[in-house]
Design a protein around this motif. Sequence first.
Motif, mmCIF file in Angstrom:
data_model
loop_
_atom_site.group_PDB
_atom_site.id
_atom_site.type_symbol
_atom_site.label_atom_id
_atom_site.label_comp_id
_atom_site.label_asym_id
_atom_site.label_seq_id
_atom_site.Cartn_x
_atom_site.Cartn_y
_atom_site.Cartn_z
ATOM 1 N N LEU A 64 24.431 67.366 38.982
ATOM 2 C CA LEU A 64 24.696 67.932 37.667
ATOM 3 C C LEU A 64 23.612 67.505 36.690
ATOM 4 O O LEU A 64 23.095 66.384 36.770
ATOM 5 C CB LEU A 64 26.074 67.480 37.172
ATOM 6 N N ALA A 65 23.299 68.367 35.745
ATOM 7 C CA ALA A 65 22.141 68.152 34.883
ATOM 8 C C ALA A 65 22.404 67.197 33.715
ATOM 9 O O ALA A 65 21.480 66.894 32.973
ATOM 10 C CB ALA A 65 21.652 69.498 34.332
ATOM 11 N N HIS A 66 23.627 66.723 33.561
ATOM 12 C CA HIS A 66 23.974 65.882 32.411
ATOM 13 C C HIS A 66 24.121 64.415 32.796
ATOM 14 O O HIS A 66 24.346 64.088 33.960
ATOM 15 C CB HIS A 66 25.261 66.399 31.773
ATOM 16 N N ALA A 152 18.164 61.283 34.619
ATOM 17 C CA ALA A 152 18.990 61.778 33.513
ATOM 18 C C ALA A 152 20.126 62.654 34.026
ATOM 19 O O ALA A 152 20.945 63.126 33.237
ATOM 20 C CB ALA A 152 18.132 62.571 32.530
ATOM 21 N N ARG A 153 20.191 62.836 35.329
ATOM 22 C CA ARG A 153 21.217 63.681 35.909
ATOM 23 C C ARG A 153 22.298 62.825 36.590
ATOM 24 O O ARG A 153 22.227 61.594 36.609
ATOM 25 C CB ARG A 153 20.585 64.654 36.912
ATOM 26 N N THR A 154 23.300 63.519 37.161
ATOM 27 C CA THR A 154 24.406 62.836 37.819
ATOM 28 C C THR A 154 24.644 63.436 39.187
ATOM 29 O O THR A 154 24.679 64.664 39.346
ATOM 30 C CB THR A 154 25.699 62.953 36.985
ATOM 31 N N ARG A 155 24.789 62.573 40.157
ATOM 32 C CA ARG A 155 25.138 63.008 41.510
ATOM 33 C C ARG A 155 26.629 62.777 41.707
ATOM 34 O O ARG A 155 27.125 61.655 41.570
ATOM 35 C CB ARG A 155 24.327 62.212 42.534
ATOM 36 N N PRO A 201 21.541 70.006 28.425
ATOM 37 C CA PRO A 201 21.399 68.552 28.605
ATOM 38 C C PRO A 201 20.272 67.993 27.767
ATOM 39 O O PRO A 201 19.296 68.685 27.453
ATOM 40 C CB PRO A 201 21.112 68.412 30.100
ATOM 41 N N PRO A 202 20.376 66.694 27.379
ATOM 42 C CA PRO A 202 19.328 66.063 26.535
ATOM 43 C C PRO A 202 17.930 66.207 27.109
ATOM 44 O O PRO A 202 16.978 66.427 26.373
ATOM 45 C CB PRO A 202 19.764 64.595 26.484
ATOM 46 N N ALA A 203 17.788 66.109 28.414
ATOM 47 C CA ALA A 203 16.469 66.175 29.033
ATOM 48 C C ALA A 203 15.825 67.541 28.837
ATOM 49 O O ALA A 203 14.624 67.692 28.916
ATOM 50 C CB ALA A 203 16.559 65.857 30.521
#
Length: 209
Positions: A64-66, A152-155, A201-203
């Motif tokens: 996920l991109a966040h 910056a993402r989440t697995r 997302p912030p990135a």
Amino acid sequence: MDNSHRLCIDTFGSSGASVDLAEATARPCASVRRAAPEQKVPGAVAEFAQTEALVVEVERVITLAHPLPDVVGYLADFSHTTSWDPGTVSCDRIGGGELSVGSEWHNVSQFRGRRTELRYRLVRLDPDHLTFEGRNRTATSTDDMRFEEDGARTRLIYRARIDFHGPARLAAPLLKREFERLGDEVSEQLPKAVAHALGVPPAAGGRPR
């Protein structure tokens, strides 16, 4: 699973943002296996046949991109399954207050044209691990989510498990393929739901929420 799954299924019961913001990869690891039976007295073969449980499990790994805290905060509210679980018809919080271990939801899902109802409970609430458990008279559904930072993402490692009880256990081997399909649908829909809820997302130039 399970919407479990969260993949929920009918157990004979009463029973977007663009994808390039997040990529989902599915592991082909749906399985059907027997749960460890309870101890039975000698000669109670008939009783054993009626009570032994069968288990269906599905696992998906989704990127996920966040950031992790934002993703966990969103998925900790199980009512959001209406956005990311294609099988969920409704999922309403029971009671109020802050989310905590013990928070509950009434979930209605549809599977193969029939509806099933489960009462879900949040049984684990850690900064990087969520577990929900739903029950009705024929099955126990567990949605387990483990989170890992990936820059910056989440697995997300998502596991859905259904324990069938009584006569419903006979359906488990027949439903393996359906669970795999639902797992694929969740892998596709969940990143879209997170992106829609949390924004850019912030990135990617957005502002943290």
